[in-house]
Enzyme design. Structure first.
Site, PDB file in Angstrom:
ATOM      1  N   GLY A 201       1.307  -3.375   1.243  1.00  0.00           N
ATOM      2  CA  GLY A 201       0.263  -2.513   1.776  1.00  0.00           C
ATOM      3  C   GLY A 201       0.268  -2.519   3.295  1.00  0.00           C
ATOM      4  N   SER A 202      -0.929  -2.472   3.855  1.00  0.00           N
ATOM      5  CA  SER A 202      -1.037  -2.327   5.305  1.00  0.00           C
ATOM      6  C   SER A 202      -0.564  -3.550   6.072  1.00  0.00           C
ATOM      7  CB  SER A 202      -2.481  -2.028   5.694  1.00  0.00           C
ATOM      8  OG  SER A 202      -2.907  -0.854   5.033  1.00  0.00           O
ATOM      9  N   THR A 203      -0.420  -4.690   5.411  1.00  0.00           N
ATOM     10  CA  THR A 203       0.083  -5.864   6.132  1.00  0.00           C
ATOM     11  C   THR A 203       1.523  -5.637   6.588  1.00  0.00           C
ATOM     12  OG1 THR A 203       0.817  -6.916   4.088  1.00  0.00           O
ATOM     13  CG2 THR A 203      -1.379  -7.463   4.851  1.00  0.00           C
TER      14      THR A 203
END
Lengths: 374, 632
Positions: free
Chosen positions: B319-321
């Protein structure tokens, strides 16, 4: 013991100075070694067949004094009395052996024992010494003044004995009796041509036995082709000798007796090999050889043909039996159910050996003059 | 008379022959014995020795496992039991009656023992009672004279004092399976245990030690007569793991409220794992005694997979990580931090529409703003500009796409897709839309929580390729101290790992972005900030979709996670490090189907980082010897 004066003319005094004390001592030593081996080997066997540990040893120890008394008693007799005793013993033991064919319980595929008052007796053991003396008498009689047909009688008696033994069947005893009888015949001057013929006949008889008796074939096959049949007993026996090494493990420390069924009887020599070591075993072999050598050399100076032939027969029986037993343990010949004289457990064997040696001692006593003749 | 003389001569001659024959026969006996003893003696004595001498293995005690400060995490318990040997007592019942005055014995137990005594051979020990405590053992030992035939035997069992709190790191021991046999006779001992997972498996050989042996003389029925020689084995070596058990305890308990998830905390300088937790957990002690089939089925069949160490083998879309990787790839491709993108809430590429998580859009953002807001459109744009291959190359430098090589069994490598990968595994060309999806850490990308923590550590430590490990470093490796360019007052410490070759100013942009995520009031993780001065964290939230949102759903309104069945909810992720101005601790938290990263994973990561800084295990010397060596 040495309190008899040289000029002691009593029965015991005369006996002490004329008997072969070397042979006497040797036999005493053998009985002692036998007692020790019975103490070492028999508890393990007794435990295995669910008897009290020392019941077998106790049985043997009760018989040792009886055997010693029998031997000493016989050795007191004169050659003439020996002859009578042997004849009596021969008739009795052959008769009882014949009875086993009818009454005897079958043990391990053969009927050899008779139950007499709680003791099981193997009468054929007594046939051996008695027949040796009787056969010697007959061979000697051939050359006696009466010109008896001694050889013919001897042959007939031999065939009777062998016939009964083969019916049991007891091939080991048959071979032993045959060898003894043959040796006596040989000593009595059997022409060489007959010696060769009889030897050939014996070889044929053994081959015949191989094809006639299943258990003989089995034993011989097992000897010739180790591993082809169950060689458990002989393998353990050989291991025991290797385990024993030079000095042995010490009396009572052996393990072969724990696994060998006949450790106290037919394989007692293996127990000795393991517990006493090779040196002690060679000593035992030496003791047997000493009895034979001592007896034979004494006979060579003997002038009485009956004494010579009878004593030689006793010696051959004794020596051959010891040899067969030890050689079986060492895998030098097929295993044969034969006891080691004075050392193996077994009342009949002990008493018969004592009787035989008693008669030998009587016959080999120093006599002065030509001695009694028949 | 002449004939008689002839006869005597014949007799003497033949008697001599007979005597000679017998002498030869008896000589053969002697020769045969000599042959058996001397020539074949060696062979037979070997056979005989094998029968008589029994070599018994003495299993070595297994090494303990301790945490970095020496707190025992896996130990060997003595299990005492009293046994009776029937042949050493005259009357078993009487002995048991005497024992009954010291230890309560039920009549049924007594019946069982007497029955067993009747069945077994007299020298075989029969267990009377197990799991005796020490006072009882002592009282039996003291009363030995009154208790003929009784003796105490002890047996070791593996004990984990903290139960399931570090179960996935430590692993467990179990009996040797057919496939584990290597020919080592130790493995064939009944009751021998080997490591089956975790550190117990990884360091099994060192923990196992080497077997001693005892030569005993046995009789024909296998009973021991005496011990002839004894060679003591080498006890297993103790293993120090890098965990701080107090922190581990905290992390595991902090995760316990979640159904399923994991967290990894590591030292950004050394790569030492300080805590690694996976939930739900299990009690490793039960494997030592052996599980029943039902228990085993229960553990294996559980869909929450309690036996799996999810930090190592769980693979999730980051995801956004993952946006830090895209940002660094962009910076390295020459796209500056000032590059601005206008976010209207959606981006069109060909016929497809790619949505931002914020329905109305973020407006115009630069790179730091894009990270702060985790704006999807910004990273669609960036990814499209640099291309998938550059993103993949950058992420591999940070440890994604292949196992990191941690000293634990079973680590997974995840997936970092690029053109070649797709061609090779799916046999298809790479579509431009897939680059956009990869730009927000979705699509084919799979990462493990450990890889996420390592990526964070590599960002935080200034771009050094730290390798995670669970074994404590033998001594503290002093960090290199490098003077600032041109000398001056300031200097930095750098970890003992090779540099990844990332420009410091590029890392500075990403770190500032992560700082603003949690410390800027408009950041996505502002509510999980640490406001204690000097302890502030920098982080990045992540929410990994596990389902596809259809056009029609988007039209009617995307369903909230709370309205979805558990299996379809998003994974919640958070990565972070602290203190932001002198990074030492990096953490990753992944909560399976937890919902939003900032709401579920963030608070856990925040609490872990705060607790780590309060305890500060990496700056405390474990023990005197290590401290001493460090001085030198």
């Amino acid at each position: 013991m040495t309190s008899f004066a040289r000029n002691d003319r009593s029965l015991l005094g005369r006996w002490w100075w004329t008997v072969d004390r070397w042979t006497l001592a040797t036999i005493g030593l053998l009985i002692g070694i036998g007692a020790m081996m019975i103490l070492a080997a028999s508890p393990a066997v007794a435990n295995r067949i669910n008897l009290d540990s020392f019941s077998l040893a106790r049985h043997h120890f009760v018989l040792i004094p009886v055997a010693v008394a029998l031997m000493l008693g016989a050795s007191l007799l004169s050659p003439r009395q020996i002859r009578r005793l042997a004849l009596l013993g021969f008739v009795g033991s052959v008769g009882l052996t014949a009875l086993t064919l009818v009454f005897g319980p079958e043990i391990k595929g053969a009927t050899r024992w008779l139950d007499i008052g709680g003791f099981s007796l193997q009468p054929s053991e007594f046939v051996k010494p008695c027949f040796a003396v009787v056969a010697g008498w007959m061979f000697a009689a051939q050359h006696g003044r009466q010109r008896m047909p001694g050889n013919a009688i001897s042959i007939l008696l031999y065939m009777l004995v062998v016939g009964i033994l083969l019916l049991q069947p007891d091939l080991g005893m048959t071979v032993l009796v045959s060898c003894t009888w043959f040796a006596q015949f040989f000593l009595a001057g059997l022409p060489i041509i007959w010696v060769l013929l009889l030897a050939t006949a014996a070889a044929v008889a053994i081959v015949g036995a191989y094809f006639t008796f299943a258990h003989v074939a089995e034993r011989i096959d097992g000897f010739l082709h180790p591993g082809s049949t169950d060689s458990y007993q002989i393998d353990r026996s050989l291991e025991a000798f290797a385990n024993g090494g030079l000095w042995g493990r010490g009396p009572g420390e052996g393990t072969v007796k724990l696994v060998l069924p006949d450790a106290h009887a037919d394989f007692v020599f293996a127990v000795a090999g393991e517990e006493l070591g090779i040196i002690a075993c060679i000593l035992i072999v030496g003791l047997f050889l000493l009895v034979i050598g001592r007896g034979t050399t004494r006979l060579m100076q003997e002038r009485n043909l009956f004494v010579m032939l009878a004593a030689a027969g006793l010696l051959v029986t004794f020596g051959l039996q010891a040899f067969v037993n030890m050689a079986s343990s060492l895998h030098l010949m097929p295993t044969k159910g034969m006891t080691l004289p004075f050392i193996s457990y077994g009342g009949s064997s002990l008493l018969a050996s004592a009787l035989g040696m008693g008669m030998l001692l009587a016959l080999t006593r120093k006599r002065f003059g030509p001695g009694e003749d028949a | 008379m002449q004939q008689d003389k002839e006869l005597y001569r014949t007799f003497s001659r033949r008697a001599a022959i007979l005597l000679g024959t017998q002498a030869v026969l008896f000589g053969a006996l002697g020769a045969r014995m000599y042959y058996l003893q001397v020539v074949e003696g060696d062979r037979y004595s070997l056979l005989a020795e094998e029968n008589r001498i029994n070599l018994r293995l003495l299993p070595p005690p297994r090494g303990r496992i301790l945490d970095r400060f020496g707190v025992p995490l896996a130990t060997n318990d003595q299990n005492y039991r009293v046994v009776v040997v029937a042949e050493q007592t005259d009357d078993v019942a009487q002995t048991l009656a005497a024992l009954g005055r010291l230890v309560p014995l039920d009549p049924e137990e007594r019946q069982r023992i007497l029955k067993e005594v009747g069945k077994k051979r007299a020298f075989v020990p029969i267990t009377v009672k197990e799991n005796l405590d020490w006072p009882v053992v002592a009282s039996i030992e003291v009363n030995t004279p009154d208790l003929p035939g009784l003796s105490i035997e002890s047996e070791r069992s593996r004990n984990y004092p903290f139960g399931g709190l570090a179960a996935h790191v430590l692993g467990y021991v179990g009996s040797v399976a057919e496939a584990d046999l290597t020919g080592d006779p130790l493995l064939e001992l009944p009751g021998f245990r080997i490591g089956k997972s975790g550190a117990e498996k990884q360091y099994d050989l060192a923990l196992r030690g080497s077997a001693g042996n005892s030569q005993v003389e046995v009789n024909a029925v296998g009973r021991v007569i005496r011990e002839l020689a004894r060679v003591e084995g080498q006890p297993g070596a103790d293993l120090y793991v890098s965990l701080d058990m107090a922190l581990q305890n905290f992390v595991q308990q902090r995760l316990a409220a979640q159904l399923s998830g994991s967290a990894v905390l590591l030292d950004v300088m050394t790569g030492e794992i300080l805590a690694m937790a996976s939930t739900p957990t299990f009690d490793p002690s039960v494997f030592d005694r052996g599980l029943t089939s039902a228990e085993w089925q229960g553990l294996v069949g559980d869909k929450l997979k309690p036996l799996s160490n999810k930090a190592l083998i769980g693979q999730y879309a980051p995801g956004s990580t993952f946006k830090m990787m895209v940002a660094l790839a962009g910076l390295e491709a020459g796209i500056g931090a000032e590059h601005s993108v206008y976010c209207p809430g959606v981006m069109a590429l060909g016929n497809a529409r790619f949505h931002c998580w914020k329905k109305g859009g973020h407006g115009t953002l630069d790179m730091i703003g894009g990270l702060r807001h985790s704006c999807d459109v910004y990273f669609y744009d960036l990814a499209r500009r640099v291309g998938i291959d550059a993103i993949a190359a950058m992420s591999r430098r940070f440890g994604f796409g292949s196992p990191l090589g941690i000293d634990m069994p079973g680590e997974r490598g995840g997936v970092i897709p690029d053109r070649a990968w797709k061609q090779a595994t799916l046999g298809d060309i790479w579509h431009p839309g897939e680059t956009l999806v990869a730009g927000i850490g979705q699509g084919f990308i799979q990462t493990t929580p450990l890889q996420l923590a390592v990526m964070t550590a590599r960002i935080a430590n200034g771009g050094y390729g730290v390798i995670p490990h669970i074994r404590r470093d033998g001594e503290f490796r002093a960090s290199r101290i490098v003077g600032r360019d041109g000398g001056g007052a300031g200097s930095v410490t750098v970890p003992p790992y090779p540099s990844l070759g990332i420009a410091p100013e590029h890392l500075g942009v990403v770190i500032e972005g992560m700082n603003q995520v949690s410390n800027n009031p408009r950041g996505t993780a502002y509510r999980v900030r640490i406001d204690t001065p000097g302890f502030e964290l920098a982080g990045k939230t992540g929410t990994a979709q596990v389902r596809r949102i259809t056009m029609s759903e988007r039209a009617t309104g995307v369903r909230k996670n709370e309205d979805l069945p558990w299996e379809q909810r998003d994974h919640a992720l958070f990565v972070g490090f602290a203190p932001v101005h002198a990074p030492r601790y990096a953490v990753s938290v992944v909560i399976e189907h937890g919902g939003g990263g900032s709401a579920v994973a963030g608070p856990i990561a925040r609490d872990v980082l705060l607790e780590a800084q309060l305890r500060d295990p990496v700056r405390r010397r474990p023990d005197a010897t290590l401290a001493h060596r460090d001085v030198g």
